[in-house]
Each structure stands twice: as structure tokens, then as C-alpha cells.
Design a protein around this motif. Structure first.
Motif, PDB file in Angstrom:
ATOM      1  N   LYS A 103       0.821  -1.214   0.000  1.00 27.86           N
ATOM      2  CA  LYS A 103       0.000   0.000   0.000  1.00 27.86           C
ATOM      3  C   LYS A 103       0.857   1.268   0.000  1.00 27.86           C
ATOM      4  CE  LYS A 103      -3.535  -2.770   0.860  1.00 27.86           C
ATOM      5  NZ  LYS A 103      -2.940  -4.066   0.639  1.00 27.86           N
ATOM      6  N   ILE A 104       2.162   1.131   0.111  1.00 29.08           N
ATOM      7  CA  ILE A 104       3.072   2.274   0.199  1.00 29.08           C
ATOM      8  C   ILE A 104       3.629   2.583  -1.193  1.00 29.08           C
ATOM      9  CG2 ILE A 104       5.204   3.157   1.224  1.00 29.08           C
ATOM     10  CD1 ILE A 104       4.705   1.127   3.536  1.00 29.08           C
ATOM     11  N   PRO A 105       3.429   3.828  -1.665  1.00 30.69           N
ATOM     12  CA  PRO A 105       3.958   4.194  -2.986  1.00 30.69           C
ATOM     13  C   PRO A 105       5.466   3.945  -3.063  1.00 30.69           C
ATOM     14  CG  PRO A 105       2.484   5.886  -2.184  1.00 30.69           C
ATOM     15  CD  PRO A 105       2.695   4.916  -1.049  1.00 30.69           C
ATOM     16  N   ALA A 106       5.924   3.561  -4.210  1.00 29.50           N
ATOM     17  CA  ALA A 106       7.322   3.219  -4.520  1.00 29.50           C
ATOM     18  C   ALA A 106       7.676   1.827  -3.985  1.00 29.50           C
ATOM     19  CB  ALA A 106       8.307   4.259  -4.027  1.00 29.50           C
ATOM     20  N   VAL A 107       7.283   1.506  -2.758  1.00 33.18           N
ATOM     21  CA  VAL A 107       7.547   0.173  -2.219  1.00 33.18           C
ATOM     22  C   VAL A 107       6.747  -0.865  -3.016  1.00 33.18           C
ATOM     23  CG1 VAL A 107       7.373  -1.320  -0.184  1.00 33.18           C
ATOM     24  CG2 VAL A 107       8.065   1.060   0.077  1.00 33.18           C
ATOM     25  N   ASP A 108       5.535  -0.474  -3.431  1.00 32.70           N
ATOM     26  CA  ASP A 108       4.713  -1.408  -4.205  1.00 32.70           C
ATOM     27  C   ASP A 108       5.383  -1.778  -5.526  1.00 32.70           C
ATOM     28  OD1 ASP A 108       4.280   1.126  -5.315  1.00 32.70           O
ATOM     29  OD2 ASP A 108       2.176   0.739  -5.769  1.00 32.70           O
ATOM     30  N   HIS A 109       6.099  -0.841  -6.132  1.00 33.36           N
ATOM     31  CA  HIS A 109       6.802  -1.151  -7.383  1.00 33.36           C
ATOM     32  C   HIS A 109       7.994  -2.072  -7.130  1.00 33.36           C
ATOM     33  CE1 HIS A 109       4.328   1.405  -9.800  1.00 33.36           C
ATOM     34  NE2 HIS A 109       4.548   2.428  -9.002  1.00 33.36           N
ATOM     35  N   SER A 118      -0.320   4.138 -12.067  1.00 30.13           N
ATOM     36  CA  SER A 118       0.734   5.105 -11.734  1.00 30.13           C
ATOM     37  C   SER A 118       0.840   6.195 -12.788  1.00 30.13           C
ATOM     38  CB  SER A 118       2.087   4.403 -11.587  1.00 30.13           C
ATOM     39  OG  SER A 118       2.060   3.547 -10.475  1.00 30.13           O
ATOM     40  N   ALA A 119       0.673   5.814 -14.052  1.00 31.17           N
ATOM     41  CA  ALA A 119       0.784   6.788 -15.140  1.00 31.17           C
ATOM     42  C   ALA A 119      -0.396   7.759 -15.165  1.00 31.17           C
ATOM     43  CB  ALA A 119       0.893   6.066 -16.477  1.00 31.17           C
ATOM     44  N   ALA A 124      -4.075   5.945  -6.883  1.00 27.12           N
ATOM     45  CA  ALA A 124      -5.054   4.856  -6.856  1.00 27.12           C
ATOM     46  C   ALA A 124      -4.417   3.511  -6.495  1.00 27.12           C
ATOM     47  CB  ALA A 124      -5.755   4.743  -8.208  1.00 27.12           C
ATOM     48  N   ASN A 125      -3.096   3.459  -6.422  1.00 27.54           N
ATOM     49  CA  ASN A 125      -2.420   2.176  -6.180  1.00 27.54           C
ATOM     50  C   ASN A 125      -2.810   1.511  -4.863  1.00 27.54           C
ATOM     51  OD1 ASN A 125      -1.255   2.546  -8.641  1.00 27.54           O
ATOM     52  ND2 ASN A 125       0.838   2.616  -7.908  1.00 27.54           N
ATOM     53  N   PRO A 126      -2.943   2.243  -3.746  1.00 20.78           N
ATOM     54  CA  PRO A 126      -3.375   1.555  -2.518  1.00 20.78           C
ATOM     55  C   PRO A 126      -4.770   0.936  -2.641  1.00 20.78           C
ATOM     56  CG  PRO A 126      -2.350   3.644  -1.972  1.00 20.78           C
ATOM     57  CD  PRO A 126      -2.518   3.623  -3.468  1.00 20.78           C
ATOM     58  N   VAL A 127      -5.652   1.598  -3.367  1.00 29.57           N
ATOM     59  CA  VAL A 127      -7.002   1.060  -3.570  1.00 29.57           C
ATOM     60  C   VAL A 127      -6.919  -0.195  -4.438  1.00 29.57           C
ATOM     61  CG1 VAL A 127      -9.280   1.528  -4.556  1.00 29.57           C
ATOM     62  CG2 VAL A 127      -8.075   3.314  -3.286  1.00 29.57           C
ATOM     63  N   LEU A 128      -6.113  -0.132  -5.503  1.00 27.94           N
ATOM     64  CA  LEU A 128      -5.922  -1.308  -6.350  1.00 27.94           C
ATOM     65  C   LEU A 128      -5.305  -2.452  -5.552  1.00 27.94           C
ATOM     66  CD1 LEU A 128      -4.665   0.221  -9.708  1.00 27.94           C
ATOM     67  CD2 LEU A 128      -6.847  -0.906  -9.277  1.00 27.94           C
ATOM     68  N   SER A 129      -4.362  -2.138  -4.685  1.00 30.83           N
ATOM     69  CA  SER A 129      -3.732  -3.161  -3.857  1.00 30.83           C
ATOM     70  C   SER A 129      -4.762  -3.856  -2.975  1.00 30.83           C
ATOM     71  CB  SER A 129      -2.631  -2.543  -2.994  1.00 30.83           C
ATOM     72  OG  SER A 129      -2.095  -3.498  -2.121  1.00 30.83           O
ATOM     73  N   ARG A 159      -9.670   0.969 -18.754  1.00 31.96           N
ATOM     74  CA  ARG A 159     -10.230   2.239 -18.283  1.00 31.96           C
ATOM     75  C   ARG A 159      -9.110   3.204 -17.854  1.00 31.96           C
ATOM     76  NH1 ARG A 159     -15.170   4.413 -17.082  1.00 31.96           N
ATOM     77  NH2 ARG A 159     -15.153   5.913 -15.405  1.00 31.96           N
ATOM     78  N   LEU A 160      -8.107   2.695 -17.179  1.00 31.74           N
ATOM     79  CA  LEU A 160      -7.010   3.541 -16.725  1.00 31.74           C
ATOM     80  C   LEU A 160      -6.179   4.095 -17.886  1.00 31.74           C
ATOM     81  CD1 LEU A 160      -5.781   1.609 -13.572  1.00 31.74           C
ATOM     82  CD2 LEU A 160      -6.891   3.849 -13.611  1.00 31.74           C
ATOM     83  N   ARG A 161      -6.110   3.344 -18.970  1.00 34.36           N
ATOM     84  CA  ARG A 161      -5.306   3.778 -20.113  1.00 34.36           C
ATOM     85  C   ARG A 161      -6.031   4.740 -21.036  1.00 34.36           C
ATOM     86  NH1 ARG A 161      -1.560  -1.329 -21.835  1.00 34.36           N
ATOM     87  NH2 ARG A 161      -0.386  -1.339 -19.904  1.00 34.36           N
ATOM     88  N   GLN A 162      -7.335   4.924 -20.845  1.00 31.18           N
ATOM     89  CA  GLN A 162      -8.076   5.880 -21.662  1.00 31.18           C
ATOM     90  C   GLN A 162      -7.701   7.291 -21.262  1.00 31.18           C
ATOM     91  OE1 GLN A 162     -12.198   4.951 -20.988  1.00 31.18           O
ATOM     92  NE2 GLN A 162     -12.271   3.446 -22.641  1.00 31.18           N
ATOM     93  N   PRO A 163      -7.503   8.170 -22.249  1.00 33.88           N
ATOM     94  CA  PRO A 163      -7.173   9.556 -21.904  1.00 33.88           C
ATOM     95  C   PRO A 163      -8.365  10.223 -21.206  1.00 33.88           C
ATOM     96  CG  PRO A 163      -7.382   9.268 -24.296  1.00 33.88           C
ATOM     97  CD  PRO A 163      -7.550   7.925 -23.671  1.00 33.88           C
TER      98      PRO A 163
END
Length: 192
Positions: free
Chosen positions: A72-78, A135-136, A142-147, A185-189
Motif C-alpha cells: 500500500k506504500i507508494p514506490a515500495v509497491d513497485h 501510476s501513469a 489509486a495504487n493503494p485502492v488497487l492493492s 479504463r485507466l489507459r483511456q485519456p
């Protein structure tokens, strides 16, 4: 091993392997706990009974908690996704091979390598792709929610695999569809 038992064991293995692609340790912890405490009528291959030992369960609990929090922690998740590229297929091998009872352990390991590792890696790739898209587009917000969603999917799929392995193919297809829709959905502009 009779045909019906073998099919159910393979479906169980597929479900657990797919779950390890989303969360490395939770499916193995649930499997070990279910066998250890007799919660489900599952037997492990004799060479994998170590999954039910006190030491294995304690290590899996700690590893599961660390993964649940750190993801749930940004950067650590990657970082976890990078490590998961190697670790999750190994967990998929163990998940598949461990449930193939009545089969020579070497054959069980080969089946785990052929079926469990690619299944786990495929789900891991879907997860990683979803994270990259998130992330992009959301700068990782949104990454913690996705996690959390991934953890819930891994939990549901693992429980379904343990108690009703016959439904695993339907759940896997449904989860792939849901993850694909999220990535799409995330990749749509963004429309302004």
C-alpha cells in the motif's frame, strides 16, 4: 489418484497459483492453515507437509502481513512487483505441486512448473500492468485502492479454490475480465 480427485486437485492448484500472482503469501497461508486445522478436506503431497508446520505458518503470517502493508506504500509497491516477478511464480509452483497427492513429488514439481508458475506469472503480469497504468494516470494515488482490491481478489479466489475448486475456472475468467477492464479504463485519456 482417481480422475475426479486429480481434476479437483489441479483446479485447486490453479486457483491458488492464480492467487499467488496477486498476493504471494496469502494463498499459501490459507492452504497451510486449512490443512493444519482440518478446515477443508484437503491433503498435501507428503513432501509439502512442511506447509502445515508451526514454523511455516508463522513465517507465512509475518510475510503476509508485511506484503499486505508494504504493497500500500507508494514506490515500495513497485519494488514488490519487481521482486514478485521472480517470487510469485515460485509460490505458484509450490501451490500447484503441494496439492497433487498420490503423485510422485518430482512429477508434482514438474506439473507445478508447467502449470502453476505460468498461471501465477500471468496474474502477476496483469497486476503489474494495472499498477503501471494506475501510476501513469493517477500518479500512484489509486495504487493503494488497487492493492486492496487485489488482496480481496486473492482472498476470494483462494477460499473458492479451497472449498469449491470446481468454480475456479469461472472465477479466473471473471477476474481476468475485471482486471482487463480496469487496465483499459485507466489507459483511456481523460476527457476534459
Amino acid at each position: 489418484m482417481e480422475t475426479t480427485s486429480l481434476i479437483l486437485a489441479v483446479l485447486l492448484g490453479f486457483g491458488l497459483s492464480a492467487s499467488t500472482g496477486l498476493n504471494t503469501f496469502l494463498p499459501l497461508l490459507l492452504l497451510g492453515g486449512a490443512v493444519r486445522f482440518g478446515i477443508a478436506p484437503i491433503e498435501l503431497n507428503d513432501k509439502f507437509n512442511w506447509l502445515t508446520s508451526d514454523t511455516a505458518l508463522i513465517v507465512l503470517i509475518i510475510a503476509c502481513i508485511v506484503e499486505l502493508v508494504a504493497d500500500k506504500i507508494p514506490a515500495v509497491d513497485h519494488f514488490l512487483d519487481g521482486a514478485g516477478t521472480f517470487v510469485r511464480p515460485l509460490a505458484g509452483i509450490v501451490a500447484m505441486a503441494s496439492v497433487l497427492t498420490g503423485v510422485d513429488p518430482m512429477i508434482a514439481a514438474v506439473v507445478g512448473l508447467i502449470l502453476g508458475a505460468p498461471t501465477s506469472f500471468g496474474f502477476h503480469s496483469l497486476k503489474a500492468g494495472t499498477r503501471v497504468a494506475s501510476s501513469a494516470t493517477t500518479f500512484g494515488c489509486a495504487n493503494p485502492v488497487l492493492s486492496l482490491l487485489e488482496d480481496l481478489l486473492a482472498l476470494v479466489l483462494s477460499i473458492a479454490a479451497i472449498f469449491a475448486p470446481i468454480f475456479v475456472p469461472i472465477l479466473i475468467a471473471l477476474f481476468i475480465f475485471v482486471l482487463w477492464k480496469i487496465v483499459k479504463r485507466l489507459r483511456q485519456p481523460a476527457v476534459v
